[in-house]
Write an enzyme that holds these catalytic residues in place. Structure first.
Site, short mmCIF file in Angstrom:
data_model
loop_
_atom_site.label_atom_id
_atom_site.label_comp_id
_atom_site.label_asym_id
_atom_site.label_seq_id
_atom_site.Cartn_x
_atom_site.Cartn_y
_atom_site.Cartn_z
N GLY A 289 4.81 -1.07 3.11
CA GLY A 289 5.55 -1.94 2.19
C GLY A 289 6.10 -3.12 2.96
O GLY A 289 5.45 -4.16 3.08
N GLY B 175 32.02 -1.39 -21.72
CA GLY B 175 32.48 -0.01 -21.77
C GLY B 175 31.34 0.93 -22.12
O GLY B 175 30.20 0.74 -21.68
N ILE C 24 1.61 -2.80 -7.86
CA ILE C 24 0.98 -4.11 -8.08
C ILE C 24 1.29 -4.60 -9.50
O ILE C 24 0.77 -4.06 -10.48
CB ILE C 24 -0.54 -4.04 -7.86
CG1 ILE C 24 -0.84 -3.41 -6.49
CG2 ILE C 24 -1.15 -5.43 -7.99
CD1 ILE C 24 -0.20 -4.12 -5.32
N GLU D 189 0.84 -1.19 0.00
CA GLU D 189 0.00 0.00 0.00
C GLU D 189 0.88 1.25 0.00
O GLU D 189 2.09 1.16 0.25
CB GLU D 189 -0.92 0.00 1.23
CG GLU D 189 -1.88 -1.16 1.25
CD GLU D 189 -2.86 -1.12 2.42
OE1 GLU D 189 -3.73 -2.01 2.48
OE2 GLU D 189 -2.76 -0.20 3.26
N GLN E 82 30.50 -2.92 -17.50
CA GLN E 82 31.91 -2.52 -17.50
C GLN E 82 32.68 -3.20 -18.63
O GLN E 82 33.54 -2.58 -19.27
CB GLN E 82 32.55 -2.84 -16.15
CG GLN E 82 33.83 -2.09 -15.87
CD GLN E 82 33.60 -0.60 -15.65
OE1 GLN E 82 32.49 -0.17 -15.40
NE2 GLN E 82 34.66 0.18 -15.75
N GLU F 30 17.34 -5.89 3.12
CA GLU F 30 17.42 -5.75 4.58
C GLU F 30 16.43 -6.66 5.29
O GLU F 30 16.76 -7.25 6.34
CB GLU F 30 17.18 -4.29 4.96
CG GLU F 30 18.29 -3.33 4.54
CD GLU F 30 18.30 -3.04 3.04
OE1 GLU F 30 19.35 -2.64 2.52
OE2 GLU F 30 17.25 -3.22 2.38
N GLU G 235 9.16 -7.97 -2.98
CA GLU G 235 8.99 -9.28 -2.34
C GLU G 235 9.99 -9.46 -1.19
O GLU G 235 10.53 -10.55 -0.98
CB GLU G 235 9.06 -10.41 -3.36
CG GLU G 235 7.90 -10.34 -4.36
CD GLU G 235 7.68 -11.61 -5.16
OE1 GLU G 235 7.98 -12.70 -4.62
OE2 GLU G 235 7.22 -11.51 -6.30
N GLY G 236 10.22 -8.37 -0.48
CA GLY G 236 11.13 -8.39 0.65
C GLY G 236 12.47 -7.80 0.29
O GLY G 236 13.22 -8.38 -0.50
N THR G 237 12.78 -6.63 0.83
CA THR G 237 14.04 -5.97 0.52
C THR G 237 15.23 -6.79 1.01
O THR G 237 15.08 -7.73 1.80
CB THR G 237 14.11 -4.58 1.18
OG1 THR G 237 14.11 -4.76 2.61
CG2 THR G 237 12.95 -3.70 0.77
#
Length: 383
Positions: A131, A338, A157, A127, A335, A366, A362-364
């Protein structure tokens, strides 16, 4: 854990690779630019069985185990994470939840449609103000004589404007996780409005939406599972969903590796292909290690699921490592390219943009660290 694919799994992997190389890879850059995949792809995903993986054939699914499901998601992630997201949400979060918690009538009505691609599902949990702290959601479903009256709003969503059915989580009791119930809300319900969110960093090809529920009247037959037990449904779905995200991240890392290897052989600097320079080889080796390690973790989770063993902590580990690994792999691939890696003419910039969001939804990262820490110590860091 046996890491050898069966002949059926190997054949499915080839089928998935051939399908995405033909139906997705040639169009991914264009879909990204115009912020929408071709919706005609959805029934084709159903025809080939990718929208019905792990769902019994008796409900219109294509069956199979969770490792087979992950193999398909790896290939979809390699081709276009937006397509992977469409499948893993509609199938892994919505159809799987209906299979696990729905009534027989709900299963018979929705699962054949979801598995065939006739319908898509979306999973409406997040929402504007909630979160990671999903237990504090504010959308409310109030008891009515003939069912429930749903009011509130959801955001971020996936499939939100394309779905025909929304799994919506709403407060039916007191504060906290124990007062939440899940509902199956048809997308054409009066009072439901949907607005697509544009301007995203990545995953541009999939529809991401805000949903608003203005006195949406639902019969009690729309309830998914028991009253006030919806938070458990959400967490169970997300535990499996983390495996799905991680599998897609394996595909991103593999795609970044394939692109970096091919380009490093073709691009010449200082009189030889850049693949012959030690620091480029170091970058490519790092990508390869990240892809291989992430794959092992994902296959471990799938193996636990297929054997009916606890998998939740390993799923968080897989999601944590694979999402961060996909970002590293894509960044290293840029990288290797380049300056060319900064252009959307090549796939590596899109890999990097798409991978970045997997550390958030779906879950950070952290939140995964807190889940893993709680499992290892027995001490929760959540309030």
């Amino acid at each position: 854990m046996d890491l050898t694919l069966s002949s059926e799994q190997a054949a499915l992997r080839r089928l998935a690779a051939d399908f995405v190389d033909r139906e997705v890879v040639p169009h991914a850059a264009d879909w990204d630019r115009r912020e929408s995949i071709d919706l005609e792809l959805i029934p084709r995903l159903g025809e080939v069985g990718f929208l019905g993986m792990t769902i019994p054939e008796s409900y219109g699914g294509s069956g199979g185990d969770h490792l087979s499901y992950c193999l398909v998601l790896e290939e979809l992630g390699r081709a276009d994470s937006s397509v992977r997201g469409v499948v893993s949400v509609s199938l892994g979060l919505v159809a799987a939840s209906i299979l696990a918690y729905g009534t027989e009538a709900q299963r018979r009505w929705w699962l054949p449609r979801l598995c065939s691609g006739e319908a898509l599902g979306c999973f409406a949990l997040s929402e504007p103000d909630t979160g990671s702290d999903a237990g504090s959601l504010r959308t409310r479903a109030s008891r009515q004589d003939d069912g429930w009256l749903l009011t509130g709003a959801k955001t971020f969503i996936t499939n939100g404007t394309w779905a025909q059915v929304c799994v919506v989580f709403a407060r039916t009791g007191g504060p906290g996780p124990r007062g939440i119930t899940a509902f199956l809300v048809p997308a054409d319900s009066p009072g439901l409005t949907r607005r697509e969110i544009h301007g995203k960093l990545g995953l541009r090809g999939q529809a991401t939406a805000e949903l608003t529920f203005d006195d949406v009247l639902l019969p009690d037959s729309a309830r998914l599972g028991e009253v006030d037990r919806g938070f458990g449904i959400a967490m169970s779905a997300l535990a499996k969903g983390r495996m799905s995200v991680a599998a897609g991240c394996v595909g991103v890392a593999q795609g970044a590796l394939d692109a970096a290897v091919a380009y490093s052989r073709e691009r010449e600097q200082f009189g030889r292909p850049v693949a012959g320079h030690q620091l480029v080889q170091r970058l490519i080796a790092s990508i390869a290690v990240d892809a291989a390690a992430a794959r092992l973790l994902v296959w471990r989770v799938a193996d636990l699921l297929d054997r009916g063993q606890p998998f939740e902590t390993e799923s968080s580990m897989a999601k944590l490592f694979a999402s961060e690994a996909a970002v590293r792999a894509a960044d290293n691939a840029v990288q290797v390219f380049g300056g060319a890696g900064y252009l959307d003419e090549f796939p590596v910039a899109k890999y990097l943009r798409d991978a970045r969001v997997t550390t958030l939804y779906e879950g950070t990262t952290e939140i995964q660290q807190l889940i893993i820490g709680r499992a290892l110590t027995g001490v929760g860091a959540f309030r």
